[in-house]
Design an enzyme around this catalytic site. Structure first.
Site: not given
Lengths: 424, 424
Positions: A37, A112, A136
């Site tokens: 990420k 996210s 997330s």
């Protein structure tokens, strides 16, 4: 090749090959490709947090979590898209483009950690690093039919991770099975002097932690789920009765009240403290919804932060009594699965609803694992999460494995206790 | 009969006799008279926190700490004066009048627990309850030649105590000896569902906690003590070498930096959150210095609170490494002993200096015991404190006992370890 904007950066084939050649072939994750990420540092590449203005500056060193996966033999292939500054649960808040669920181009991917989840769910990689502050690391797992492991805060170092709410941020994994997560979580779980919030796993589990998760609680009362979610949830409840020795109802009202504090209260000020300096001047490099939300945090008064702590302390005590009788809690990961169009029409309201069942976990110092739970009648994936007190990670992984019909492998934490199979 | 304004309320002889008659004669503190700092509830009497405007309303029930002492057979005799709202370390900030050291009418008693300390030091009672957020349970011990025990945060319930900085407040004891503190601390150390910050003593001590305190660190470098304090401190260092197996120097800079955050930073907002509603309208019932300090907290911004937490987390990690090699830290309790006239001339500056060595303890989650350390050349009492990580309370009490030439009685926390006498 999903056609989705899941990458902010893909490493050159030559760099991947070079990293793979360097990996110890005997290491536990030897050769396993993984995605990162893009709020987690990878040495030599920028960490954009989905803000293109940050793309110019490469990170000087890798985050501890990345370094530990490299040491375990894993091979990074790229950085993944996210709701900007990890602020969001939908996957649409990014100048790099919106992801969607691998099961439906009309429905959000969740966020996210959108790109990391899509990368695993689409088969691009078997493992991805993500983060979880409000959910997330779990919501996109549910929306893409994969496994998201959110360890207890502090067990996995956040050194080299761009903070969102520094006291709450966790590094997490996405995989397609619990079994695939285990060696990654094992490699990642290390005390780290570079992270002031790093906490070791205690030599003996705290009293609230069960060696084996026999008593699983589920929410009492009306859940206000979307209809297709409701039906899938009822099926999940039936399935749970075949796995847990005891299923008991609990009032999750105080859990949900705690969770609402993350977006409505004092903790927005924490987000502004972490991110605020990126928000001026405005421009196309900033997601307008993220900017609007985080700027609200600027005006929260210091005394109100402490008033929030006071309320959270009371809720933590109140919810803590649940763990005297209950080993883990099962919840739907989300109350519904919104369309991209629904998010566009009400970006803040829809996002808040998506997080209803996930935002409390880090505020209340809990660990969680999000697992697939079949499909809804409309073919979208449905997901549930198991939640337990801090440091219950090993038995919680076993509960998740039992749910998934996978082997239950952890030894109970207390050597005086006999291991019983939990799998149904 | 000290002639000092140490009481805000004395119980009638008949009420004391009645309470004494009710006490179990077999209980560990049977018949022991005690004083209660007037920010701690005693059922049927007001809790003023030295604010006369609060004198009209009696508390409906007693604080958990008071109840536990009553159950242990102790008998309350009155409520004691304090720096208003427990905001101060001098003992002069009270509409009920300023206390002074029992050794000198010209020198401050210390605070905020001024009346409780003077009550014990003057022989009015053998035991008093106090509180300690910044050092209020230790500074007045040093200035009056008595013992102040500040347990690890959460071990003693703060339910029924008016908060100052709720996350940091501790209930403490004053006695003339460590031996006299032991049964009181034992009675007070109970998990309390009514206090959301209550923490049980872990079944096994954390790794940083020594079973026996062999390695005692002292500050490295210049201490900037007042000259008579400096001389007494050198004598204390000599004495320590006869008690501790190893005395090692440490840099206390990061400890002191953490401590400064209590009065200069984010935590003032916490004080405003707790006390602010008492500060308007102004009037003779409010101490002007306390009001000025606490009102500053109103304007601290939420994001700055979290920036402060970030800095504190780093300092906690940095100072935490000390405990890998060190069992306890010995420090002077204060850098000097100001006169009442000096405090009057500079009420905020002199107070801040008094707290230099005490304010960090609760921010860094440490336990502490303040003990007498002889007299200065001018005849004023001198005091040192021993400080150790959270949950090191039992061995720390033994170190304090050894310092005082009292019996070392606690069993080591780990039953696998042999008990060695530490007393010199």
């Amino acid at each position: 090749m999903t056609g989705q904007p899941l990458w902010t950066l893909q490493l050159d084939r030559s760099e991947v090959d070079e990293l793979a050649a360097r990996a110890d072939p005997e290491a536990p994750l030897a050769g396993v490709r993984f995605a990162i990420k893009d709020n987690i540092d990878l040495a030599g590449h920028p960490t954009t947090a989905a803000c293109p203005a940050l793309a110019a500056k490469p990170a000087g060193s890798s985050a501890t979590a990345v370094r530990l996966l490299l040491e375990a033999g894993a091979v990074p292939v790229g950085k993944t898209n996210l709701d900007q500054f990890a602020t969001g649960l939908v996957g649409t808040r990014s100048p790099y483009g919106a992801c969607h669920s691998v099961a439906s181009p009309a429905h959000v991917s969740g966020g996210s950690s959108s790109g990391s989840a899509v990368a695993v769910a689409s088969g691009a990689v078997p493992l991805a690093l993500a983060t979880d502050t409000a959910g997330s690391g779990r919501v996109p797992a549910a929306f893409n039919g994969i496994v998201g492991v959110k360890p207890t805060r502090g067990l996995v170092s956040t050194a080299g991770v761009m903070p969102a709410v520094a006291d709450l941020d966790c590094v997490t994994t996405f995989t397609t099975t619990v079994a695939a997560a285990r060696p990654a979580i094992a490699a990642l779980t290390r005390p780290d002097p570079a992270d002031p919030r790093s906490r070791p796993m205690p030599p003996r589990p705290p009293v609230a932690v069960a060696a084996l998760m026999r008593v699983v609680a589920v929410p009492d009362g009306e859940m206000e789920l979307d209809p297709p979610h409701e039906e899938a949830w009822r099926a999940a409840l039936d399935r749970l009765r075949g796995i847990a020795a005891h299923v008991v109802p609990v009032d999750i009202g105080p859990f949900l009240e705690a969770g609402r504090m993350l977006y409505e209260g004092a903790w927005l000020a924490a987000r502004y403290a972490a991110i605020g300096h990126y928000l001026e001047p405005d421009g196309p490099h900033l997601d307008p919804t993220v900017r609007r939300i985080v700027l609200r945090g600027r005006d929260i008064a210091g005394p109100d932060v402490f008033a929030g702590f006071e309320r959270l302390a009371a809720l933590r005590a109140q919810t803590g009594t649940v763990w005297a009788d209950v080993d883990a809690l099962m919840l739907p990961t989300t109350p519904g699965h919104p369309r991209l169009s629904e998010v566009a029409a009400d970006p803040i309201g829809v996002n808040a609803r998506v997080g209803r069942f996930t935002t409390f976990a880090n505020l209340l110092d809990l660990c969680a694992v999000a697992v697939p739970a079949g499909e809804r009648a409309d073919g979208l994936p449905f997901g549930v999460q198991f939640v337990a007190p801090a440091f219950a990670d090993p038995p919680l992984l076993d509960l998740a494995a039992a749910w998934c019909g996978e082997p239950v492998v952890s030894a109970p934490a207390d050597p005086g206790t006999t291991l019983l199979a939990v799998a149904g």
